[in-house]
Design an enzyme around this catalytic site. Structure first.
Site, mmCIF file in Angstrom:
data_model
loop_
_atom_site.group_PDB
_atom_site.id
_atom_site.type_symbol
_atom_site.label_atom_id
_atom_site.label_comp_id
_atom_site.label_asym_id
_atom_site.label_seq_id
_atom_site.Cartn_x
_atom_site.Cartn_y
_atom_site.Cartn_z
ATOM 1 N N ASP A 1 50.617 30.425 16.128
ATOM 2 C CA ASP A 1 49.763 31.269 17.234
ATOM 3 C C ASP A 1 50.116 32.443 16.431
ATOM 4 O O ASP A 1 50.927 33.338 16.471
ATOM 5 C CB ASP A 1 50.761 31.312 18.177
ATOM 6 C CG ASP A 1 50.027 31.971 19.534
ATOM 7 O OD1 ASP A 1 49.348 33.320 19.169
ATOM 8 O OD2 ASP A 1 49.938 31.661 20.462
ATOM 9 N N ILE A 2 48.853 32.981 15.797
ATOM 10 C CA ILE A 2 48.739 34.386 15.088
ATOM 11 C C ILE A 2 48.805 35.551 15.869
ATOM 12 O O ILE A 2 49.828 36.294 15.480
ATOM 13 C CB ILE A 2 47.361 34.325 14.758
ATOM 14 C CG1 ILE A 2 46.757 33.116 13.705
ATOM 15 C CG2 ILE A 2 47.147 35.616 13.692
ATOM 16 C CD1 ILE A 2 45.411 33.197 13.159
ATOM 17 N N LYS B 1 53.376 36.533 25.321
ATOM 18 C CA LYS B 1 53.007 36.878 23.765
ATOM 19 C C LYS B 1 53.367 38.587 23.503
ATOM 20 O O LYS B 1 53.282 38.998 22.617
ATOM 21 C CB LYS B 1 51.437 36.737 23.511
ATOM 22 C CG LYS B 1 51.200 35.384 23.731
ATOM 23 C CD LYS B 1 49.941 34.728 22.976
ATOM 24 C CE LYS B 1 49.390 33.451 23.256
ATOM 25 N NZ LYS B 1 48.364 33.061 22.340
ATOM 26 N N LYS C 1 49.814 35.429 29.649
ATOM 27 C CA LYS C 1 49.556 35.681 28.047
ATOM 28 C C LYS C 1 50.021 36.724 27.850
ATOM 29 O O LYS C 1 50.596 37.095 26.877
ATOM 30 C CB LYS C 1 48.154 35.243 27.862
ATOM 31 C CG LYS C 1 47.940 33.736 27.572
ATOM 32 C CD LYS C 1 46.460 33.487 27.223
ATOM 33 C CE LYS C 1 46.254 31.926 27.303
ATOM 34 N NZ LYS C 1 44.722 31.590 26.948
ATOM 35 N N PHE D 1 42.804 38.286 23.568
ATOM 36 C CA PHE D 1 41.964 37.824 24.406
ATOM 37 C C PHE D 1 42.421 36.438 25.085
ATOM 38 O O PHE D 1 43.245 35.837 24.739
ATOM 39 C CB PHE D 1 40.504 37.555 23.653
ATOM 40 C CG PHE D 1 39.518 38.678 23.616
ATOM 41 C CD1 PHE D 1 39.818 39.667 22.949
ATOM 42 C CD2 PHE D 1 38.403 38.553 24.298
ATOM 43 C CE1 PHE D 1 38.852 40.715 22.690
ATOM 44 C CE2 PHE D 1 37.568 39.553 24.258
ATOM 45 C CZ PHE D 1 37.732 40.588 23.391
ATOM 46 N N ASN E 1 35.299 24.941 17.858
ATOM 47 C CA ASN E 1 34.838 25.239 19.238
ATOM 48 C C ASN E 1 33.531 25.884 19.063
ATOM 49 O O ASN E 1 32.964 26.335 17.960
ATOM 50 C CB ASN E 1 35.973 26.009 19.837
ATOM 51 C CG ASN E 1 36.218 27.268 19.164
ATOM 52 O OD1 ASN E 1 35.421 28.176 19.015
ATOM 53 N ND2 ASN E 1 37.253 27.306 18.583
ATOM 54 N N ASP F 1 43.966 25.586 18.685
ATOM 55 C CA ASP F 1 45.420 25.409 19.405
ATOM 56 C C ASP F 1 46.068 24.247 18.417
ATOM 57 O O ASP F 1 47.192 24.179 18.310
ATOM 58 C CB ASP F 1 45.492 25.289 20.855
ATOM 59 C CG ASP F 1 45.083 26.610 21.506
ATOM 60 O OD1 ASP F 1 45.503 27.433 21.044
ATOM 61 O OD2 ASP F 1 44.589 26.458 22.390
ATOM 62 N N LYS G 1 36.343 10.740 2.819
ATOM 63 C CA LYS G 1 35.669 10.430 4.112
ATOM 64 C C LYS G 1 36.270 9.387 4.810
ATOM 65 O O LYS G 1 36.161 8.319 4.246
ATOM 66 C CB LYS G 1 34.373 10.413 3.772
ATOM 67 C CG LYS G 1 33.430 10.335 5.138
ATOM 68 C CD LYS G 1 31.923 10.107 4.953
ATOM 69 C CE LYS G 1 31.235 9.806 6.246
ATOM 70 N NZ LYS G 1 29.800 9.285 5.830
HETATM 71 O O1 PMT Z 1 32.588 34.411 19.532
HETATM 72 P P1 PMT Z 1 31.784 34.483 20.863
HETATM 73 O O2 PMT Z 1 30.530 33.285 20.790
HETATM 74 O O3 PMT Z 1 31.189 35.880 20.994
HETATM 75 O O4 PMT Z 1 32.654 34.121 21.811
HETATM 76 C C1 PMT Z 1 33.511 35.185 22.399
HETATM 77 C C2 PMT Z 1 35.063 34.264 22.853
HETATM 78 C C3 PMT Z 1 34.793 33.618 24.289
HETATM 79 C C4 PMT Z 1 35.283 33.631 21.834
HETATM 80 C C5 PMT Z 1 35.944 35.649 22.839
HETATM 81 O O5 PMT Z 1 35.401 36.605 23.810
HETATM 82 C C6 PMT Z 1 37.220 35.201 23.433
HETATM 83 O O6 PMT Z 1 37.784 34.988 24.590
HETATM 84 N N1 PMT Z 1 38.113 34.844 22.457
HETATM 85 C C7 PMT Z 1 39.627 34.401 22.491
HETATM 86 C C8 PMT Z 1 39.275 32.707 22.604
HETATM 87 C C9 PMT Z 1 40.729 32.060 22.636
HETATM 88 O O7 PMT Z 1 41.134 31.362 21.612
HETATM 89 O O8 PMT Z 1 41.378 32.299 23.650
HETATM 90 P P2 PMT Z 1 42.853 31.885 24.157
HETATM 91 O O9 PMT Z 1 43.015 31.965 25.542
HETATM 92 O O10 PMT Z 1 42.874 30.215 23.793
HETATM 93 O O11 PMT Z 1 43.741 32.468 23.077
HETATM 94 C C10 PMT Z 1 44.582 33.643 23.602
HETATM 95 C C11 PMT Z 1 44.718 34.431 22.495
HETATM 96 O O12 PMT Z 1 45.579 33.910 21.340
HETATM 97 C C12 PMT Z 1 43.451 35.086 21.792
HETATM 98 O O13 PMT Z 1 43.485 36.225 21.345
HETATM 99 C C13 PMT Z 1 43.494 34.160 20.493
HETATM 100 O O14 PMT Z 1 42.842 34.639 19.367
HETATM 101 C C14 PMT Z 1 45.005 33.868 20.182
HETATM 102 N N2 PMT Z 1 45.566 32.656 19.480
HETATM 103 C C15 PMT Z 1 45.227 31.721 19.899
HETATM 104 C C16 PMT Z 1 45.700 30.664 19.170
HETATM 105 C C17 PMT Z 1 46.041 30.697 18.045
HETATM 106 N N3 PMT Z 1 46.704 29.525 17.524
HETATM 107 N N4 PMT Z 1 46.437 31.789 17.548
HETATM 108 C C18 PMT Z 1 46.045 32.992 18.234
HETATM 109 O O15 PMT Z 1 45.971 34.132 17.762
#
Ligand code: PMT
Length: 429
Positions: free
Chosen positions: A304-305, A339, A335, A321, A208, A277, A287
């Protein structure tokens, strides 16, 4: 902040009206606030307003005989544990940068050993002007902390950087500055940052647009707050913040393994990383060659960490976040509960919005609370968010009690999450 002595300098600018709320909020937190106004500030707000809110006569005159013997500018400079200037006009920053001391505020700034912080507020072109930027740079190199400015609509009708940070953000920054050793001294904070790359074949991956800037800014802000910081980063091209231990990873599985390894002893976990995700079910050893016109890739969910950290037996204070393109608050609150997080920072994302840019804006939610941190540089936002995290973290009962308290809300908060008005058909992933 109880009993902390703050000189609040108010200079001439339309944002001076917000300083009235700032005084009220600082006083609510138990701080003793002495307001010092410049002559220009008094064109915007009367001293009576600040006197009523602070409970102290406002000071503005360097030559006030009544104070010379008791609380003259030197005494005032010694009394202060923090000098916070909000709003700080371009003129004030210029005079401070050049050591001019022709009124009470500039004089006491020169005479004080206390930390000085300034919250600039001005027209965006004045802020961008090379003279202002030169002065700001000079002041920062001398240790003056710039709080902001924020970016957005301005009173003059223009749009850009130059808005004074909101009072709650300034209170959080002041609280952090008043804790000389840093409120997180002796505590370990883990921050995840950047994207993950999920392998398709030896040369391709699913990923991403995350640049890592938000996570790196948070690692820096946490380090400034005195924490021992471990930064687990996906592939980004950013230098490590000073004093931070960095672990580079590539995939979600690698990030999860690093987080698990580092978790014991972690007091606060902040999941800023944009973790994929889904990942390809398998990674081809060679390849993949072009063959048919179309091709399907089978994907499977990643670990999901954040949810695992939150459910772990050594659960730290957990901050997540939420990156959303729409219904930001609803999804973020879902969320937070699903979580079982202590706090969540939500941002509205899009192409070059939050992702891969230098500015951002956050909506911060916790059980029973919310605060908006308006558009600002990622480092300023990270500092304000760190202030909020510190406040909430220090208010918590001891970690053992917190675990049993949240356990009472349901296995993982999922029941409550289901009751939320999250848009239909969408999981709080
Ligand atoms: O890196 P930049 O360019 O500065 O951009 C910042 C950002 C937009 C990436 C940052 O501000 C942000 O929003 N980070 C979270 C991105 C995200 O994956 O959001 P989510 O809504 O999909 O996930 C929710 C939370 O679960 C997040 O805290 C994520 O770290 C966590 N997660 C998600 C999936 C996964 N498999 N494991 C996780 O821990």
């Amino acid at each position: 902040m109880k009993g902390k002595r703050i000189v609040l300098g108010v200079t001439g600018g339309i944002a001076a009206y917000k300083s009235a709320e700032l005084v009220r909020r600082l006083a609510e937190r138990g701080a003793e606030v002495q307001v010092v106004m410049t002559a220009a500030a008094q064109h915007f707000v009367t001293p009576t307003t600040f006197q009523a809110l602070s409970g102290r006569p406002v000071r503005s005159d360097l030559w006030d005989d009544g104070h010379a013997a008791g609380m003259g500018h030197i005494e005032l400079a010694r009394w202060a544990e923090l000098v916070l200037v909000a709003p700080a006009s371009a003129d004030f920053l210029a005079r401070l940068a050049h050591g001019l001391a022709d009124d009470l505020l500039t004089t006491l700034c020169l005479a004080s050993a206390a930390p000085i912080a300034a919250a600039p507020a001005m027209n965006q072109l004045m802020w961008r002007n090379a003279a202002t930027q030169f002065n700001v740079d000079l002041l920062e190199r001398r240790g003056v902390r710039m709080l902001g400015p924020g970016i957005g609509e301005q009173a003059c009708g223009e749009h850009g950087p130059g808005r004074m940070l909101e009072p709650p953000e300034l209170v959080a920054c002041a609280a952090a500055l008043l804790s000389p050793a840093g409120p997180l001294r002796g505590r370990r904070v883990m921050v995840t940052a950047g994207p993950t790359r999920e392998c398709i074949d030896p040369v391709r991956f699913v990923s991403n647009r995350s640049s890592g800037k938000m996570g790196f800014a948070l690692a820096q802000a946490m380090q400034e707050a005195g924490a021992e910081v471990v930064l687990v980063s996906g592939p980004v091209s950013l230098p490590s913040p000073r004093g931070v231990r960095r672990i580079d990873v590539e995939s979600c599985d690698q990030m999860y393994a690093a987080v698990q390894r580092e978790l014991p002893g972690t007091a606060i976990f902040v999941g800023t990383a944009a973790v994929a995700d889904y990942r390809p079910v398998c990674c081809a050893e060679q390849k993949i060659k072009k063959s048919s016109e179309t091709m399907s890739l089978e994907l499977t969910r990643t670990t999901d960490i954040l949810a695992h950290v939150s459910a772990s037996p050594q659960r730290p204070f957990v901050v997540g976040f939420a990156a959303e393109t729409h219904a930001v608050e609803q999804y973020a609150r879902a969320k937070l509960l699903a979580k079982n997080l202590d706090l969540i920072a939500a941002n509205e994302v899009g192409h070059r919005k939050a992702f891969d840019c230098d500015e951002n804006a956050l909506l911060v939610l916790w059980r029973g609370g919310r605060i908006e941190l308006p558009s600002s540089s990622k480092l300023e936002l990270a500092r304000a968010l760190t202030g909020l995290i510190v406040e909430r973290y220090l208010e918590q009962p001891d970690p053992g009690e917190r675990r049993s308290a949240s356990a009472g809300e349901g296995a993982d908060g999922a029941d409550t999450a289901r009751e939320l008005a999250a848009p239909s058909g969408v999981r709080a992933s």
